[in-house]
Design an enzyme around this catalytic site. Sequence first.
Site, PDB file in Angstrom:
ATOM      1  N   LYS A  45       0.857  -1.191   0.000  1.00 46.11           N
ATOM      2  CA  LYS A  45       0.000   0.000   0.000  1.00 46.11           C
ATOM      3  C   LYS A  45       0.894   1.243   0.000  1.00 46.11           C
ATOM      4  CE  LYS A  45      -3.416   2.921   0.516  1.00 46.11           C
ATOM      5  NZ  LYS A  45      -4.209   3.298  -0.673  1.00 46.11           N
ATOM      6  N   CYS A 131      -2.039   9.805  -6.534  1.00 46.18           N
ATOM      7  CA  CYS A 131      -3.171   9.559  -5.637  1.00 46.18           C
ATOM      8  C   CYS A 131      -4.244  10.631  -5.865  1.00 46.18           C
ATOM      9  CB  CYS A 131      -2.749   9.577  -4.172  1.00 46.18           C
ATOM     10  SG  CYS A 131      -4.215   9.411  -3.121  1.00 46.18           S
TER      11      CYS A 131
END
Length: 311
Positions: A45, A131
């Site tokens: 992650k 992101c």
Amino acid sequence: MISTATKIADFNFGNCLMNAAGVYCMTREELAEIEASAAGSFVTKTATLEARTGNPEPRYADTHLGSINSMGLPNKGFNYYLDYVTELQKQADTKNHFLSLVGMSQKETHTILKQVQASDYQGLVELNLSCPNVPGKPQIAYDFETTEEILSQVFSYYKKPLGVKLPPYFDIVHFDQAAAVFNTFPLAFVNCINSIGNGLVVDDEAVVIKPKNGFGGIGGDYVKPTALANVHAFYQRLNPSIQIIGTGGVKSGRDAFEHILCGASMVQIGTALHQEGPAIFERITKELKDIMADKGYETLEDFRGQLKYMN
Ligand code: RRO
């Protein structure tokens, strides 16, 4: 013997399929499940300097054609993942791995990467420039000047193999401009694509996730044509030393085959892995091998990038 083995930089992988960052990679337990599966690798992650709880729940929803998420970069802090991949690296029969990282500021990105540079970790790093879900923080790679500035600074001290995770681009001029920037750096790879940022899914009369009034990154079937276009656009434009990882809309061997045909050296699975679990790697590997067998291909090199155009 048909093989789906591949190589990124100097790292060998027994299979070209792996998870996409964000899916099955938040904890050691999840990562261990990918390690034990038929996947050729895992990526952790995306991690920041300090642990983050992320956005309020519900922040992920499956939809008929894929998924929407606004997780908001929840993670356990980069040391948690750095320690795990470094630990695995010491084991004899380990796979090679990808550590996904980004700072909440440019300064923080450099703080993290300097620590990884100084650490024992010798594997691959994926710097997430895309992101879409942190309120007030635009996707870095849509700003070519900032991207160039960050990468110039990074490569002044970071000497280990590093690639970047990219958002989808939607204009030929942007493919040209982005590739011109990336070609000036010793990148090991680019990973196309992150989710398509800031979509909106409506169910009855309401949004399906809580953060940002329902806006979130879109994955799954919706994004495959965009992902393939980005993989192929960068395959056409980047120096051959910069490899492509294809991510977006992969839920079958056929989808993986198309990513490789467009130029991908490795293929990541996000939404479909979330929906089906790690057994998906065995299924898709078999489906990909069956397609290769039908076509008389034995290795990925036999068809990578060989997309046919019309005259
Ligand atoms: O955590 C997220 O909200 C997230 C990240 Br960091 C990303 O790169 N892509 C995405 O769809 N979600």
